[in-house]
Design an enzyme around this catalytic site. Structure first.
Site, PDB file in Angstrom:
ATOM      1  N   ILE A  12       0.830  -1.205   0.000  1.00 25.57           N
ATOM      2  CA  ILE A  12       0.000   0.000   0.000  1.00 25.57           C
ATOM      3  C   ILE A  12       0.863   1.253   0.000  1.00 25.57           C
ATOM      4  O   ILE A  12       0.606   2.215  -0.730  1.00 25.57           O
ATOM      5  CB  ILE A  12      -0.959  -0.015   1.203  1.00 25.57           C
ATOM      6  N   ALA A  32      12.310  -0.461   6.374  1.00 26.59           N
ATOM      7  CA  ALA A  32      13.353  -1.400   6.807  1.00 26.59           C
ATOM      8  C   ALA A  32      13.547  -2.538   5.815  1.00 26.59           C
ATOM      9  O   ALA A  32      14.502  -3.310   5.936  1.00 26.59           O
ATOM     10  CB  ALA A  32      12.995  -1.964   8.180  1.00 26.59           C
ATOM     11  N   GLY A  36       8.982  -5.164   2.552  1.00 27.61           N
ATOM     12  CA  GLY A  36       8.817  -4.299   1.391  1.00 27.61           C
ATOM     13  C   GLY A  36       9.828  -4.587   0.296  1.00 27.61           C
ATOM     14  O   GLY A  36      10.727  -5.420   0.438  1.00 27.61           O
ATOM     15  N   TYR A  76       3.125  -4.739  11.035  1.00 30.28           N
ATOM     16  CA  TYR A  76       2.823  -6.118  10.657  1.00 30.28           C
ATOM     17  C   TYR A  76       1.307  -6.265  10.565  1.00 30.28           C
ATOM     18  O   TYR A  76       0.565  -5.689  11.358  1.00 30.28           O
ATOM     19  CB  TYR A  76       3.387  -7.094  11.682  1.00 30.28           C
ATOM     20  N   ASN A  92       6.298  -4.598  17.526  1.00 36.78           N
ATOM     21  CA  ASN A  92       6.537  -3.803  16.321  1.00 36.78           C
ATOM     22  C   ASN A  92       5.486  -2.704  16.140  1.00 36.78           C
ATOM     23  O   ASN A  92       5.827  -1.534  15.926  1.00 36.78           O
ATOM     24  CB  ASN A  92       6.539  -4.702  15.085  1.00 36.78           C
ATOM     25  N   TYR A 141      -3.608  -8.533  16.022  1.00 35.36           N
ATOM     26  CA  TYR A 141      -3.403  -7.512  14.991  1.00 35.36           C
ATOM     27  C   TYR A 141      -4.410  -6.377  15.155  1.00 35.36           C
ATOM     28  O   TYR A 141      -4.044  -5.196  15.218  1.00 35.36           O
ATOM     29  CB  TYR A 141      -3.520  -8.129  13.598  1.00 35.36           C
ATOM     30  N   PHE A 169     -10.855  -1.721   4.887  1.00 33.92           N
ATOM     31  CA  PHE A 169     -11.428  -3.046   4.800  1.00 33.92           C
ATOM     32  C   PHE A 169     -10.440  -3.857   3.939  1.00 33.92           C
ATOM     33  O   PHE A 169      -9.243  -3.699   4.117  1.00 33.92           O
ATOM     34  CB  PHE A 169     -12.876  -2.944   4.326  1.00 33.92           C
ATOM     35  N   THR A 206      -6.528 -22.821  -1.700  1.00 35.65           N
ATOM     36  CA  THR A 206      -7.376 -23.281  -0.598  1.00 35.65           C
ATOM     37  C   THR A 206      -8.233 -22.142  -0.062  1.00 35.65           C
ATOM     38  O   THR A 206      -7.740 -21.033   0.159  1.00 35.65           O
ATOM     39  CB  THR A 206      -6.517 -23.842   0.557  1.00 35.65           C
ATOM     40  N   ILE A 207      -9.514 -22.400   0.134  1.00 34.74           N
ATOM     41  CA  ILE A 207     -10.402 -21.491   0.852  1.00 34.74           C
ATOM     42  C   ILE A 207     -10.495 -21.997   2.289  1.00 34.74           C
ATOM     43  O   ILE A 207     -10.743 -23.187   2.521  1.00 34.74           O
ATOM     44  CB  ILE A 207     -11.797 -21.443   0.199  1.00 34.74           C
TER      45      ILE A 207
END
EC number: 5.1.3.2
Length: 330
Positions: A12, A32, A36, A76, A92, A141, A169, A206-207
Site C-alpha cells: 500500500i 526497513a 517491502g 505487521y 513492532n 493484529y 477493509f 485453498t479457501i
C-alpha cells in the site's frame, strides 16, 4: 509539501508514494525492507533504509528534511500470524507508533495519516460498519491497531499532533498500468493467491472455512482497490491540514463478497477455471466485514473508481500476469 512515507516500499505504501509524487509533492520513504521491496519505490522519492523504532533516525529525517506530514504504513498485518505470535505484533506495531510520535514531537511535525484497519471492530453486531461501531478486536493484529489509534488520540491531546486514522477493509488490486502491485512472502491474501493459482495451474488454492455465518459459509469481505484507497489518504491529509483536526474514516465500498464469489469473479476476469480445496478456518477471522464509508465520501469527497469487484480483480490480474514472480528482489 514534503511527506515522509514510513513503510513506503510495501504494497500500500508504494502506491501512496507513487501518487504523492505524481501530485508534485516532495516525497521521502523510510522502510526497513523486512517485507517491502526497494523496486516498488518510485525513483523520484528519496529513500532511507531504517526501522520506525529507531527514534533518533526518524527524528533526524523529520528535522533535516523539514517534513510537513507523515503517512504511516509500517506495521505487521497478518491476522493468523498475530494469533500465533502476539508479542511480535505488540512490539513492532505499538512500540513503532510510540517511537514515531516521539520523533514527530521532537521535530515539531504535527500531521499524521495512519493505516488502521477494520480488524479493530472485531465481530460487529450489525452491518454495514460505521465509524461509531464499537471497537472490539478479536485478534492481536486488530488490538494493536486499536491501541495505536488510542495512543495517537492521547498524543493529540498532549502534544497537538493531529492524526487521521483510516480503517481499511480488504485492500486489493494494483496500479492501473500494472507496474506495481502485491508481492508478499508468504502470500496470505485471497485475491493474489487465487490469481497465482490461475497462473501456475497447480490446483493448490485453498479457501479456509465453509462454516461461517454467511450466505455460502465462506468469509464475506468488502474489497477496496488500492489506488482508490490512496486517493482517500491524500484527501484525508489535505482535509486534516485544512481543518487542523483529528478524525477517523472507514474505507470500503459497502459491498460484501464471499470467498466463493471472489473465486467466481476471478474465473470470469482471467478466463481460467481455477480449482480449489476447502480447508479449516484460520484463527481470528470474523464472519463478515462490510463498510459504511458514507463519512469518507461526504467529508473528504472520496469517490472510488473501482466499486465493482471484477474491476478490482482486473487490476490485480494485470500485475500478476506481467510479474508472475513479483519483484524478484528477495
Amino acid at each position: 509539501m514534503k511527506v515522509l512515507v514510513i513503510g513506503g516500499a510495501g504494497y500500500i505504501g508504494s502506491h501512496a508514494v507513487r501518487e504523492l509524487v505524481k501530485e508534485g509533492n516532495d516525497v521521502l520513504v523510510l522502510d526497513a525492507l523486512y517485507t517491502g521491496h526497494r523496486k516498488a519505490v518510485d525513483p523520484k522519492a528519496k529513500f532511507y533504509q531504517g526501522d520506525i523504532e529507531d527514534t533518533f533516525l526518524v527524528s533526524k529525517i523529520l528535522r533535516d528534511e523539514k517534513i510537513d506530514a507523515v503517512m504511516h504504513f509500517a506495521a505487521y498485518s497478518l491476522v493468523p500470524e498475530s494469533v500465533k505470535k502476539p508479542l511480535k505484533y505488540y512490539d513492532n506495531n505499538v512500540t513503532g507508533m510510540i517511537s514515531l510520535l516521539q520523533a514527530m514531537n521532537d521535530a515539531n511535525v504535527k500531521y499524521l495519516v495512519f493505516s488502521s484497519s477494520a480488524a479493530t471492530y472485531g465481530i460487529p453486531k450489525k452491518l454495514p460498519i460505521t465509524e461509531d461501531t464499537p471497537l472490539n478486536p478479536i485478534n492481536p493484529y486488530g488490538e494493536t491497531k486499536m491501541m495505536m489509534e488510542k495512543i495517537m488520540a492521547w498524543a493529540d491531546k498532549a502534544d497537538g499532533i493531529k492524526y487521521t486514522a483510516l480503517r481499511y477493509f480488504n485492500v486489493a488490486g494494483a496500479s492501473s498500468d500494472g507496474s506495481i502491485g502485491e508481492d508478499h512472502a508468504p502470500e496470505t491474501h485471497l485475491i493474489p493467491n487465487i490469481l497465482k493459482s490461475a497462473i501456475s495451474g497447480d490446483g493448490k488454492f485453498t479457501i479456509f472455512g465453509d462454516d461461517y455465518d454467511t450466505k455460502d459459509g465462506t468469509n464475506v469481505r468488502d474489497y477496496v482497490q488500492v489506488e482508490d484507497l490512496i486517493d482517500a489518504h491524500i484527501l484525508a491529509l489535505k482535509h486534516m491540514m485544512k481543518t487542523n483536526k483529528s478524525d477517523v474514516f472507514n474505507l470500503g465500498t459497502a459491498h460484501g463478497y464471499s470467498n466463493l464469489e471472489i473465486l467466481e469473479s476471478a474465473k470470469k476476469v482471467t478466463g481460467i477455471d481455477i480449482p480449489y480445496t476447502m480447508g479449516p478456518r484460520r484463527g481470528g477471522d470474523p464472519d463478515s466485514l462490510v463498510a459504511d464509508s458514507t463519512k469518507a465520501r461526504t467529508v473528504l469527497g472520496w469517490k472510488p473508481k473501482h466499486e465493482n469487484v471484477d474491476d478490482v480483480i482486473a487490476t490485480a490480474w494485470k500485475w500478476h500476469k506481467s510479474h508472475p514472480k513479483g519483484y524478484e528482489d528477495k
